[in-house]
Motif scaffolding. Structure first.
Motif, PDB file in Angstrom:
ATOM      1  N   VAL B 216      -2.337  -7.869  -4.978  1.00 17.08           N
ATOM      2  CA  VAL B 216      -2.981  -6.768  -5.686  1.00 17.08           C
ATOM      3  C   VAL B 216      -4.370  -6.591  -5.083  1.00 17.08           C
ATOM      4  O   VAL B 216      -5.144  -7.541  -4.992  1.00 17.08           O
ATOM      5  CB  VAL B 216      -3.090  -7.060  -7.196  1.00 17.08           C
ATOM      6  CG1 VAL B 216      -3.721  -5.877  -7.919  1.00 17.08           C
ATOM      7  CG2 VAL B 216      -1.719  -7.361  -7.772  1.00 17.08           C
ATOM      8  N   MET B 217      -4.659  -5.370  -4.644  1.00 20.78           N
ATOM      9  CA  MET B 217      -5.943  -5.117  -3.985  1.00 20.78           C
ATOM     10  C   MET B 217      -6.841  -4.256  -4.842  1.00 20.78           C
ATOM     11  O   MET B 217      -6.384  -3.341  -5.536  1.00 20.78           O
ATOM     12  CB  MET B 217      -5.715  -4.383  -2.665  1.00 20.78           C
ATOM     13  CG  MET B 217      -5.656  -5.298  -1.473  1.00 20.78           C
ATOM     14  SD  MET B 217      -5.690  -4.333   0.036  1.00 20.78           S
ATOM     15  CE  MET B 217      -7.439  -4.392   0.409  1.00 20.78           C
ATOM     16  N   GLU B 218      -8.126  -4.565  -4.783  1.00 27.09           N
ATOM     17  CA  GLU B 218      -9.101  -3.721  -5.448  1.00 27.09           C
ATOM     18  C   GLU B 218     -10.407  -3.800  -4.693  1.00 27.09           C
ATOM     19  O   GLU B 218     -10.868  -4.906  -4.364  1.00 27.09           O
ATOM     20  CB  GLU B 218      -9.301  -4.185  -6.894  1.00 27.09           C
ATOM     21  CG  GLU B 218     -10.145  -3.208  -7.704  1.00 27.09           C
ATOM     22  CD  GLU B 218     -10.428  -3.739  -9.099  1.00 27.09           C
ATOM     23  OE1 GLU B 218     -10.179  -3.027 -10.052  1.00 27.09           O
ATOM     24  OE2 GLU B 218     -10.903  -4.888  -9.199  1.00 27.09           O
ATOM     25  N   ASP B 219     -10.985  -2.669  -4.408  1.00 25.62           N
ATOM     26  CA  ASP B 219     -12.293  -2.604  -3.777  1.00 25.62           C
ATOM     27  C   ASP B 219     -12.414  -3.507  -2.540  1.00 25.62           C
ATOM     28  O   ASP B 219     -13.371  -4.268  -2.414  1.00 25.62           O
ATOM     29  CB  ASP B 219     -13.347  -2.982  -4.831  1.00 25.62           C
ATOM     30  CG  ASP B 219     -14.752  -2.630  -4.347  1.00 25.62           C
ATOM     31  OD1 ASP B 219     -14.872  -1.716  -3.522  1.00 25.62           O
ATOM     32  OD2 ASP B 219     -15.702  -3.301  -4.790  1.00 25.62           O
ATOM     33  N   GLY B 220     -11.426  -3.425  -1.659  1.00 22.64           N
ATOM     34  CA  GLY B 220     -11.501  -4.151  -0.401  1.00 22.64           C
ATOM     35  C   GLY B 220     -11.190  -5.630  -0.469  1.00 22.64           C
ATOM     36  O   GLY B 220     -11.379  -6.351   0.508  1.00 22.64           O
ATOM     37  N   ARG B 221     -10.735  -6.080  -1.632  1.00 21.27           N
ATOM     38  CA  ARG B 221     -10.416  -7.501  -1.778  1.00 21.27           C
ATOM     39  C   ARG B 221      -9.031  -7.670  -2.396  1.00 21.27           C
ATOM     40  O   ARG B 221      -8.556  -6.787  -3.103  1.00 21.27           O
ATOM     41  CB  ARG B 221     -11.426  -8.194  -2.705  1.00 21.27           C
ATOM     42  CG  ARG B 221     -12.785  -8.348  -2.089  1.00 21.27           C
ATOM     43  CD  ARG B 221     -13.651  -9.250  -2.962  1.00 21.27           C
ATOM     44  NE  ARG B 221     -14.965  -9.412  -2.350  1.00 21.27           N
ATOM     45  CZ  ARG B 221     -15.978  -8.558  -2.534  1.00 21.27           C
ATOM     46  NH1 ARG B 221     -15.823  -7.534  -3.331  1.00 21.27           N
ATOM     47  NH2 ARG B 221     -17.131  -8.753  -1.923  1.00 21.27           N
ATOM     48  N   ILE B 222      -8.434  -8.841  -2.152  1.00 20.74           N
ATOM     49  CA  ILE B 222      -7.184  -9.162  -2.837  1.00 20.74           C
ATOM     50  C   ILE B 222      -7.559  -9.925  -4.099  1.00 20.74           C
ATOM     51  O   ILE B 222      -8.214 -10.967  -4.038  1.00 20.74           O
ATOM     52  CB  ILE B 222      -6.258  -9.978  -1.925  1.00 20.74           C
ATOM     53  CG1 ILE B 222      -5.737  -9.070  -0.821  1.00 20.74           C
ATOM     54  CG2 ILE B 222      -5.099 -10.570  -2.725  1.00 20.74           C
ATOM     55  CD1 ILE B 222      -4.892  -9.745   0.201  1.00 20.74           C
ATOM     56  N   VAL B 223      -7.180  -9.379  -5.260  1.00 18.33           N
ATOM     57  CA  VAL B 223      -7.599 -10.003  -6.513  1.00 18.33           C
ATOM     58  C   VAL B 223      -6.520 -10.920  -7.094  1.00 18.33           C
ATOM     59  O   VAL B 223      -6.799 -11.745  -7.944  1.00 18.33           O
ATOM     60  CB  VAL B 223      -8.007  -8.945  -7.569  1.00 18.33           C
ATOM     61  CG1 VAL B 223      -9.259  -8.217  -7.127  1.00 18.33           C
ATOM     62  CG2 VAL B 223      -6.882  -7.971  -7.849  1.00 18.33           C
ATOM     63  N   GLU B 224      -5.295 -10.720  -6.646  1.00 20.49           N
ATOM     64  CA  GLU B 224      -4.226 -11.583  -7.137  1.00 20.49           C
ATOM     65  C   GLU B 224      -3.066 -11.519  -6.166  1.00 20.49           C
ATOM     66  O   GLU B 224      -2.773 -10.465  -5.603  1.00 20.49           O
ATOM     67  CB  GLU B 224      -3.772 -11.134  -8.531  1.00 20.49           C
ATOM     68  CG  GLU B 224      -2.769 -12.073  -9.173  1.00 20.49           C
ATOM     69  CD  GLU B 224      -2.589 -11.799 -10.670  1.00 20.49           C
ATOM     70  OE1 GLU B 224      -3.311 -10.953 -11.228  1.00 20.49           O
ATOM     71  OE2 GLU B 224      -1.706 -12.444 -11.259  1.00 20.49           O
ATOM     72  N   THR B 225      -2.419 -12.642  -5.959  1.00 18.03           N
ATOM     73  CA  THR B 225      -1.262 -12.633  -5.088  1.00 18.03           C
ATOM     74  C   THR B 225      -0.263 -13.666  -5.572  1.00 18.03           C
ATOM     75  O   THR B 225      -0.638 -14.667  -6.169  1.00 18.03           O
ATOM     76  CB  THR B 225      -1.672 -12.867  -3.609  1.00 18.03           C
ATOM     77  OG1 THR B 225      -0.504 -12.931  -2.824  1.00 18.03           O
ATOM     78  CG2 THR B 225      -2.465 -14.128  -3.419  1.00 18.03           C
ATOM     79  N   GLY B 226       1.008 -13.399  -5.355  1.00 18.87           N
ATOM     80  CA  GLY B 226       2.029 -14.350  -5.795  1.00 18.87           C
ATOM     81  C   GLY B 226       3.408 -13.737  -5.771  1.00 18.87           C
ATOM     82  O   GLY B 226       3.596 -12.618  -5.293  1.00 18.87           O
ATOM     83  N   GLN B 227       4.380 -14.500  -6.266  1.00 18.94           N
ATOM     84  CA  GLN B 227       5.737 -13.989  -6.383  1.00 18.94           C
ATOM     85  C   GLN B 227       5.712 -12.784  -7.322  1.00 18.94           C
ATOM     86  O   GLN B 227       5.005 -12.801  -8.325  1.00 18.94           O
ATOM     87  CB  GLN B 227       6.659 -15.063  -6.964  1.00 18.94           C
ATOM     88  CG  GLN B 227       6.803 -16.303  -6.108  1.00 18.94           C
ATOM     89  CD  GLN B 227       7.574 -16.023  -4.828  1.00 18.94           C
ATOM     90  OE1 GLN B 227       8.501 -15.212  -4.816  1.00 18.94           O
ATOM     91  NE2 GLN B 227       7.181 -16.667  -3.739  1.00 18.94           N
ATOM     92  N   VAL B 228       6.485 -11.758  -6.998  1.00 19.32           N
ATOM     93  CA  VAL B 228       6.467 -10.535  -7.802  1.00 19.32           C
ATOM     94  C   VAL B 228       6.787 -10.832  -9.266  1.00 19.32           C
ATOM     95  O   VAL B 228       6.098 -10.366 -10.176  1.00 19.32           O
ATOM     96  CB  VAL B 228       7.461  -9.496  -7.235  1.00 19.32           C
ATOM     97  CG1 VAL B 228       7.579  -8.309  -8.173  1.00 19.32           C
ATOM     98  CG2 VAL B 228       6.993  -9.035  -5.869  1.00 19.32           C
ATOM     99  N   ILE B 229       7.796 -11.657  -9.486  1.00 15.75           N
ATOM    100  CA  ILE B 229       8.213 -11.937 -10.854  1.00 15.75           C
ATOM    101  C   ILE B 229       7.084 -12.571 -11.665  1.00 15.75           C
ATOM    102  O   ILE B 229       6.898 -12.264 -12.840  1.00 15.75           O
ATOM    103  CB  ILE B 229       9.504 -12.803 -10.869  1.00 15.75           C
ATOM    104  CG1 ILE B 229      10.056 -12.975 -12.284  1.00 15.75           C
ATOM    105  CG2 ILE B 229       9.296 -14.156 -10.250  1.00 15.75           C
ATOM    106  CD1 ILE B 229      11.310 -12.205 -12.499  1.00 15.75           C
TER     107      ILE B 229
END
Lengths: 219, 343
Positions: B216-229
């Motif tokens: 998940v990206m916001e303002d040029g940064r990745i704020v959260e990442t992981g398995q979709v589920i």
């Protein structure tokens, strides 16, 4: 209104001179104007050959050339004309100022039609692994073909108009004949015939251009 | 195991001086071979710039982009062309050549790579068959629907047999049905051709439909990442939550429609098989609270079932508190919206 054989011969000679001046200068103009227009586009900011300096200099030269009225321009470039063709008088000599003035006009028209090609299409070609040269030929110019044909059409018609001023340096042609005989010597019949001829030629060129564009457009 | 794509401390700044814009402010991420990796964000989040750094349509300002062991930022022009041929890309606006018909659009990358005519002929026929457009070979892009144009885009992207497919908002200009058919085509081709797919989108639906992992990206940064589920059922960052809420029930929707909660609004999320009725039954029977189901959503992501319930829990304050404790201790993801004291 029946023209004497002498007048017919004069008109014929003038028409051939016009044809010679316009066709040769159109070819030369296209050969130089389209690449110049390409250069104008690809040196733009964030384009495939970005160069602010080159873009600025090209723009400056083009604007400077375009701001000089054509009759003055003919006289202005006489030294250059003499250097290129050895003389500054006659139809061949006129081709030099005609081409120089039309090249910058053509470059601007080319620029406009190339800018019609969406940048995304260029990006897609880049992503597909096309070189810059391939992008210029197979994407920019290829996709802008209808616009470029329109540009050549408009330039040809402009050259027909410009060539009427060639009389100033003894270039001859239909426009020159119309002014010297039709206007200055009150030979209205010559005036009429040349005007009708020019009208037909311009109409014909425009129709040809439109037809070509229709043939290759698929938008 | 090394990753197929590895991005380290990637930044991209457009312009210089006071007018400059920082599109990417330090991105770290990896994509494994065979994955469908999604990047979601609102417009202006920098996701488009990010995917363009993967085939160097944008040159990174700093950081490393390593694809299949090669650092893209260090490649010279001819190496870059070679690297780009190993990656296909499709676009939101399709970007087809309008004066070439379908056949020659697909042939374009092969022609540019200097392949001999007989090979091009065979390959284009194969590609058109693959995307189901063999009968449209002679048509021009203007004569095609959006979905058909994107199929041409996909065929063109796969012409040089790349191992990576980059999708730049590939379904954003398509209607939901066409989106679904394009996504299933991508998923299908990914399996058949053993592709790795990186896609960017602003639609959570696209992510849940085909992605394995999401950033998940916001303002040029990745704020959260992981398995979709995981991100979908238990989003941690507010931005992730707002994307999830677009797909799932959201309480604002109910409140806007004039719904007055009788008690406390809670959202219960769960992953894996779980029978809903016993949970609601227990709430009602054991804790004597009125459990009003406002919305229930049961679906599956890549074969794993998940569900969310939006409940309005009303009744005696003490009972509701006990019911909440029960939910907290259950194996569910609980989100309590309303403060009980306000009622």
């Amino acid at each position: 209104m029946i023209l004497t054989p002498i007048k017919w011969t004069m008109i014929q000679t003038a028409a051939l001179q016009s044809l010679y001046m316009v066709s040769l200068s159109t070819i030369l103009t296209s050969l130089a104007g389209i690449p110049l227009g390409v250069l104008l586009v690809i040196t733009r900011q964030r384009h495939i050959f970005e160069s602010a300096k080159l873009n600025f200099i090209l723009g400056l030269i083009i604007n400077a050339t375009r701001s000089i009225p054509f009759p003055i321009f003919i006289v202005f470039v006489i030294p250059f004309t003499r250097f290129i063709v050895g003389t500054s008088i006659g139809p061949t000599a006129v081709i030099v100022p005609l081409t120089l003035a039309a090249v910058v006009f053509m470059a601007r028209l080319t620029e406009t039609s190339l800018l019609e090609v969406p940048f995304g299409v260029i990006e897609a070609a880049q992503a597909a692994g096309a070189t810059r040269w391939q992008i210029i030929i197979h994407v920019l110019v290829a996709e802008a073909r209808p616009g470029l044909i329109m540009a050549i059409t408009i330039t040809t018609i402009t050259l027909i108009c410009y060539s009427a001023m060639a009389g100033a340096v003894g270039g001859g042609g239909l426009g020159d004949l119309a002014i010297r005989y039709g206007y200055q010597r009150y030979q209205t019949d010559i005036m009429w015939v040349t005007v009708i001829l020019l009208l037909l030629v311009v109409q014909g060129v425009q129709n040809l251009g439109d037809w070509l564009v229709r043939r290759i457009s698929h938008r | 195991m090394t990753h197929l794509i590895e991005i380290t401390a990637l930044t991209k700044t457009f312009g210089t001086g006071s007018g400059s814009v920082e599109a990417l402010k330090g991105i770290d991420l990896y994509v494994d071979e065979g994955e469908i990796f999604g990047v979601i964000g609102l417009s202006g989040a920098g996701k488009s710039t990010l995917i363009r750094c993967l085939n160097r349509l944008e040159t990174p300002t700093s950081g490393r982009v390593v694809v299949a062991g090669r650092d893209l930022t260090t490649l010279n022009d001819s190496e870059l062309l070679e690297a780009r041929r190993g990656m296909g890309m499709i676009f939101q606006s399709f970007n087809l050549l309008s004066l070439r018909n379908v056949w020659s659009n697909v042939a374009f990358p092969l022609e540019m790579a200097g392949r001999p005519a007989p090979i091009i002929h065979q390959r284009v026929a194969e590609l058109l068959e693959m995307v189901g457009l063999s009968d449209k070979a002679k048509n021009y892009p203007a004569q095609l629907s959006g979905g058909q144009k994107q199929r041409v885009g996909i065929a063109r992207a796969l012409a040089n047999s790349p191992s990576i497919l980059l999708c730049d908002e590939a379904t954003s200009s398509l209607d939901p049905q066409t989106t679904a058919s394009i996504l299933s085509l991508i998923e299908d081709l990914k399996e058949r051709l053993r592709l790795t797919v990186v896609l960017i989108t602003h639609e959570m639906k696209v992510i849940t439909e085909i992605c394995d992992r999401v950033a998940v990206m916001e303002d040029g940064r990745i704020v959260e990442t992981g398995q979709v589920i995981e991100v979908f059922t238990a989003p941690k960052h507010p931005t992730s939550k707002s994307f999830v809420e677009v797909v799932l029930s959201n309480r604002e929707h109910f409140l806007e429609k004039g719904y007055r909660p009788k008690g406390i609004l809670v959202r219960v999320g769960y992953i894996g098989a779980m029978v809903v009725e016993p949970l609601v039954y227990t709430l009602v029977k054991k804790f004597d609270v009125e459990a009003n189901i406002l919305q229930a959503h049961v679906d599956h992501i890549k074969g794993t079932p998940y569900g969310t319930l939006l409940l309005d829990l009303a009744g005696d304050t003490a009972c509701v508190a006990l019911a909440l404790d029960y939910l907290k201790s259950s194996n569910v993801n609980l989100e309590v919206f309303d403060d009980p004291d306000s009622h």
